[in-house]
Design a protein around this motif. Structure first.
Motif, PDB file in Angstrom:
ATOM      1  N   ILE A 259       0.851  -1.198   0.000  1.00  0.00           N
ATOM      2  CA  ILE A 259       0.000   0.000   0.000  1.00  0.00           C
ATOM      3  C   ILE A 259       0.883   1.243   0.000  1.00  0.00           C
ATOM      4  CG2 ILE A 259      -1.675   1.327   1.377  1.00  0.00           C
ATOM      5  CD1 ILE A 259      -2.751  -1.383   2.414  1.00  0.00           C
ATOM      6  N   THR A 260       0.606   2.140  -0.931  1.00  0.00           N
ATOM      7  CA  THR A 260       1.440   3.349  -1.021  1.00  0.00           C
ATOM      8  C   THR A 260       0.683   4.599  -0.580  1.00  0.00           C
ATOM      9  OG1 THR A 260       0.818   3.466  -3.332  1.00  0.00           O
ATOM     10  CG2 THR A 260       2.977   2.502  -2.847  1.00  0.00           C
ATOM     11  N   LYS A 261      -0.672   4.534  -0.581  1.00  0.00           N
ATOM     12  CA  LYS A 261      -1.430   5.729  -0.172  1.00  0.00           C
ATOM     13  C   LYS A 261      -1.235   5.974   1.321  1.00  0.00           C
ATOM     14  CE  LYS A 261      -5.087   5.001  -3.491  1.00  0.00           C
ATOM     15  NZ  LYS A 261      -6.285   4.195  -3.545  1.00  0.00           N
ATOM     16  N   PRO A 262      -1.143   7.236   1.709  1.00  0.00           N
ATOM     17  CA  PRO A 262      -0.985   7.509   3.144  1.00  0.00           C
ATOM     18  C   PRO A 262      -2.242   7.093   3.901  1.00  0.00           C
ATOM     19  CG  PRO A 262      -1.403   9.550   1.939  1.00  0.00           C
ATOM     20  CD  PRO A 262      -1.260   8.470   0.907  1.00  0.00           C
ATOM     21  N   SER A 263      -2.082   6.820   5.192  1.00  0.00           N
ATOM     22  CA  SER A 263      -3.254   6.438   5.992  1.00  0.00           C
ATOM     23  C   SER A 263      -4.154   7.655   6.170  1.00  0.00           C
ATOM     24  CB  SER A 263      -2.816   5.944   7.362  1.00  0.00           C
ATOM     25  OG  SER A 263      -2.403   7.031   8.156  1.00  0.00           O
ATOM     26  N   VAL A 264      -5.453   7.391   6.382  1.00  0.00           N
ATOM     27  CA  VAL A 264      -6.362   8.471   6.754  1.00  0.00           C
ATOM     28  C   VAL A 264      -6.627   8.315   8.249  1.00  0.00           C
ATOM     29  CG1 VAL A 264      -8.648   9.462   6.449  1.00  0.00           C
ATOM     30  CG2 VAL A 264      -7.406   8.569   4.478  1.00  0.00           C
ATOM     31  N   ARG A 265      -6.260   9.330   8.995  1.00  0.00           N
ATOM     32  CA  ARG A 265      -6.431   9.270  10.455  1.00  0.00           C
ATOM     33  C   ARG A 265      -7.727   9.944  10.835  1.00  0.00           C
ATOM     34  NH1 ARG A 265      -0.037  10.323  11.786  1.00  0.00           N
ATOM     35  NH2 ARG A 265       0.557   8.201  11.194  1.00  0.00           N
ATOM     36  N   MET A 266      -8.607   9.217  11.490  1.00  0.00           N
ATOM     37  CA  MET A 266      -9.828   9.845  12.007  1.00  0.00           C
ATOM     38  C   MET A 266     -10.203   9.200  13.328  1.00  0.00           C
ATOM     39  SD  MET A 266     -13.021   8.526   9.718  1.00  0.00           S
ATOM     40  CE  MET A 266     -12.622   9.336   8.214  1.00  0.00           C
ATOM     41  N   ASP A 267     -10.864   9.990  14.166  1.00  0.00           N
ATOM     42  CA  ASP A 267     -11.265   9.503  15.475  1.00  0.00           C
ATOM     43  C   ASP A 267     -12.551   8.687  15.358  1.00  0.00           C
ATOM     44  OD1 ASP A 267      -9.398  11.219  17.331  1.00  0.00           O
ATOM     45  OD2 ASP A 267     -10.236  12.631  15.872  1.00  0.00           O
ATOM     46  N   SER A 268     -12.731   7.805  16.332  1.00  0.00           N
ATOM     47  CA  SER A 268     -14.038   7.176  16.585  1.00  0.00           C
ATOM     48  C   SER A 268     -14.416   6.075  15.614  1.00  0.00           C
ATOM     49  CB  SER A 268     -15.153   8.227  16.598  1.00  0.00           C
ATOM     50  OG  SER A 268     -15.605   8.516  15.288  1.00  0.00           O
TER      51      SER A 268
END
Ligand SMILES: Nc1ncnc2c1ncn2[C@@H]1O[C@H](COP(=O)(O)O)[C@@H](OP(=O)(O)O)[C@H]1O
Ligand SMILES: [Mg+2]
Ligand SMILES: [Mg+2]
Ligand SMILES: [Mg+2]
Length: 358
Positions: A259-268
Motif C-alpha cells: 500500500i502506497t497511499k498515506p493512511s487516513v487518520r480519524m477519530d471514533s
C-alpha cells in the motif's frame, strides 16, 4: 419460529441516536464543553453525559427489561452541582422536531434527578445471556474536543451476538461517495441544513446509511464496501491518537501489503462507517500496550455495520470480536476490518509484522 426482525429496536435506536446527536452538536458549537478528566486520564464532557441520558431514557421507555452497558456514570454529576445543571440544561430541551418520533422515544426526561438515575442504568456487567445494549454516547471524545470526527454509538446484543448497530456521525459528509478526508477539521455540520450521517445494520439484513436530520428519519440507502481487486490500491484508516493504535505498526503492515497511499487518520467508529460505505478500505487498530483491553461500546455497532456491508472484522490474530465477556473484549487484541475476500491476506501481514516484534 421465524427469527425476529428487530424492526422496532432499529427504529428506536435510530431515533435515539439522532436525538442524541442534536445535543452533542449543540455542545460541539459552544466553547465551554464542561470537560473533566476521568480516573484513566481520558476526557468526558457534558455532551457525553447528556447523550447517554437521552439514549437510556429512550431504551427504558421501549425495552424496560433490557440491560445496558454504557461508558459513563453519573458520579461526577452527583458530586458537582454546577456541572449537573449544565448537563440538565441541555437534556431538558433536547427533542426531535417531530411529534411521532418524540412519542416513540418517550418524550423528555422529567427531572435532573431522573437524568442521573438514567445515566447510572448503564452499569450492567454485560455477558453472554439475554438482551444487552452497548452505548458509547460520544466515541472519540478527544476528536470531539479537537473539532474532528466523533460518533454516537448504540448496539443491541442478544446472547453475546450483535443484532442491531447504529452509528451517528455528525461530522462525516452526507454523501457515501465522497472520498475519505483526514478527521481533523472535517465538519459537515457547518454546511447549511446538513447534520452528518446515520449508519445502521441489522444482522442478516444488510447495512444502510441515511442523512441525520432534525425530526423523523430520512430515507435510507444500502451501503457496501468497495470492491478491491488489488490490496496495494487500498486506503486504510487508523486512529488520530497514537496512544490508541500503533501508527508505526500500521505503516509497516501497509508497506508489506504494497500500500502506497498515506493512511487516513480519524477519530471514533466513524472509521467503521467510512469503510462500510466504501469511502476507504481497511481499518487497522493495533495495540500500543499489551495490557489495554478494548471496550465493547467502542466496537459493537461498527463491527456489525462493516460485516453487513460485506466486510470481515477480527482481532489481530484473526479471531472474531467476542462481545460475550462483560464490558470489555477480554478475548481480543486490536481490530482488523477489511473486505471479506482480502481479510485473510491482511491478517497474514499483521501476523508477520507483529510476530517479528516478539
Ligand atoms: N490505550 C488505548 N488503546 C486503544 N483504545 C483506547 C486506549 N485508550 C482509550 N481508548 C479508546 O479509544 C477510543 C477512541 O478511539 P479512536 O482512537 O478510534 O478515536 C476511546 O473512546 P472514547 O472517546 O469513547 O472514550 C477509548 O475508549
Ligand atoms: Mg471515553
Ligand atoms: Mg469510545
Ligand atoms: Mg465515549
Amino acid at each position: 419460529m421465524a427469527s425476529p426482525s428487530y424492526e422496532h429496536e432499529l427504529n428506536v435506536a435510530l431515533l435515539a441516536v439522532q436525538r442524541a446527536t442534536h445535543l452533542t452538536k449543540s455542545v460541539f458549537h459552544q466553547n465551554a464543553k464542561g470537560t473533566l478528566n476521568k480516573s484513566d486520564a481520558s476526557p468526558v464532557t457534558i455532551g457525553d453525559f447528556g447523550a447517554q441520558a437521552l439514549i437510556i431514557a429512550a431504551l427504558q421507555h421501549n425495552f424496560p427489561d433490557d440491560k445496558i452497558v454504557a461508558e459513563e456514570e453519573a458520579k461526577d454529576l452527583r458530586d458537582n452541582t454546577q456541572l449537573r445543571e449544565l448537563v440538565w440544561g441541555l437534556v431538558k430541551d433536547a427533542k426531535l422536531d417531530d411529534e411521532a418520533a418524540e412519542r416513540t422515544l418517550g418524550g423528555s426526561i422529567k427531572s435532573a434527578d431522573s437524568m442521573l438515575d438514567l445515566i447510572d442504568k448503564g452499569d450492567s456487567q454485560g455477558g453472554s445471556k439475554g438482551r444487552i445494549w452497548a452505548i458509547d454516547p460520544i466515541d472519540g471524545t478527544k476528536g470531539f474536543l479537537r473539532g474532528g470526527q466523533y460518533a454516537v454509538c448504540l448496539g443491541l446484543m442478544v446472547d453475546g451476538d450483535v443484532k442491531v448497530g447504529v452509528l451517528g456521525c455528525p461530522n462525516l459528509p452526507v454523501s457515501d461517495s465522497e472520498p475519505l478526508k483526514e478527521g481533523i477539521g472535517a465538519d459537515a455540520s457547518d454546511e447549511a441544513g446538513k447534520f452528518g450521517i446515520l449508519f445502521s445494520a441489522v444482522q442478516s439484513a444488510g447495512a444502510q446509511s441515511r442523512p441525520l436530520g432534525p425530526g423523523a428519519l430520512k430515507p435510507a440507502s444500502t451501503i457496501a464496501m468497495k470492491p478491491l481487486s488489488n490490496i496495494s490500491d487500498a486506503t486504510f484508516c487508523e486512529s488520530v491518537e497514537a496512544g490508541h493504535s500503533s501508527q508505526g505498526d500500521a505503516a509497516a503492515i501497509a508497506k508489506k501489503l504494497g500500500i502506497t497511499k498515506p493512511s487516513v487518520r480519524m477519530d471514533s467508529q466513524a472509521k467503521y462507517g467510512s469503510i462500510a460505505r466504501g469511502a476507504g478500505d481497511l481499518y487497522l487498530r493495533l495495540p500500543v500496550r499489551a495490557d489495554y483491553v478494548e471496550k465493547i461500546w467502542d466496537h459493537a455497532a461498527g463491527d456489525l455495520i462493516v460485516r453487513e456491508a460485506g466486510g470481515q472484522v477480527t482481532d489481530t490474530e484473526g479471531k472474531r470480536l467476542d462481545f460475550s465477556h462483560g464490558r470489555t473484549l477480554l478475548q481480543n487484541k486490536g481490530v482488523i476490518a477489511a473486505p471479506r475476500d482480502v481479510h485473510g491476506e491482511v491478517i497474514r501481514a499483521v501476523k508477520e509484522v507483529l510476530g517479528a516484534k516478539k
